[in-house]
Enzyme design. Structure first.
Site, mmCIF file in Angstrom:
data_model
loop_
_atom_site.group_PDB
_atom_site.id
_atom_site.type_symbol
_atom_site.label_atom_id
_atom_site.label_comp_id
_atom_site.label_asym_id
_atom_site.label_seq_id
_atom_site.Cartn_x
_atom_site.Cartn_y
_atom_site.Cartn_z
ATOM 1 N N ASP A 172 10.394 -37.096 -24.924
ATOM 2 C CA ASP A 172 10.006 -37.632 -23.496
ATOM 3 C C ASP A 172 10.166 -39.220 -23.791
ATOM 4 O O ASP A 172 10.203 -39.753 -22.733
ATOM 5 C CB ASP A 172 8.631 -37.388 -23.045
ATOM 6 N N HIS A 205 5.958 -40.422 -25.991
ATOM 7 C CA HIS A 205 4.605 -40.051 -27.015
ATOM 8 C C HIS A 205 5.204 -40.045 -28.426
ATOM 9 O O HIS A 205 6.249 -39.754 -28.780
ATOM 10 C CB HIS A 205 3.986 -38.783 -26.448
#
Length: 200
Positions: free
Chosen positions: A171, A174
């Site tokens: 993503d 993170h």
């Protein structure tokens, strides 16, 4: 004999030091197995250094500074000996007014101080797409609050992780397992120094 050897690496405390990590998905371990989350990895690293610590994961994915403030009493529960405060990334990503974020974090720190819970602050930087004006308002929050309370500051929680593909999940936001390990390696020396100062 073992206790004496451990004492060379870290202070021998009367009891296990309970540290709560107050944060969002970055500390909660979103997308990772529970044993790869930041609090678990940091606890392991500190124990290997001879510190008798229990680190509680008080991170909630998606939380903002207002969210953490609202749940603070419940999250602290029976209390803690110390806290690591990592919050504000979601405020920034949502473009919240930095003054409001600062006010919320300030109130969190006030409540920790009232409970006599010493804290270490982990800072955050603004995403480049938000522009220089926003960054100039948001990023100093952490340094200003650390100075106000005389608290140790780790300037950027995602140092060496943000923008580094192997240290991030797909993503792009993170930390991956390697990313968490990188964060722990970076924050560990400051945390050790902090804990030694807290020792009786």
């Amino acid at each position: 004999m073992i206790g004496s050897l451990l004492g060379l690496a870290a202070p021998v405390l009367a009891k296990t030091t309970k540290i709560i990590v107050l944060g969002d998905s970055l500390t909660a371990g979103l997308g990772l197995p529970a044993d790869q989350a930041f609090p678990v990895v940091l606890q392991k690293a500190l124990r290997e250094k001879g510190f008798d610590v229990e680190i509680v994961n008080g991170g909630v994915s998606g939380d903002t500074s207002a969210g953490l403030l609202a749940r603070l009493d419940w999250t602290l529960g029976d209390g803690a000996d110390a806290a690591i405060v990592e919050i504000g990334a979601n405020d920034m990503l949502r473009g919240f007014e930095p003054a409001g974020t600062k006010k919320n974090i300030d109130e969190i720190l006030v409540q920790l101080r009232e409970r006599k819970i010493p804290f270490l602050i982990a800072g955050m930087r603004a995403a480049p797409n938000l522009g220089g004006t926003y960054a100039a308002q948001f990023e100093p929050i952490y340094q200003q609050l650390a100075a106000k309370y005389g608290a140790p500051l780790y300037p950027f929680f995602l140092e060496g992780v943000a923008g580094v593909a192997p240290n991030q999940l797909p993503d792009g936001l993170h930390p991956s397992k390697a990313g968490v390990e990188h964060i722990v390696a970076g924050i560990l020396p400051l945390t050790e120094t902090w804990l030694k100062k807290l020792a009786p």
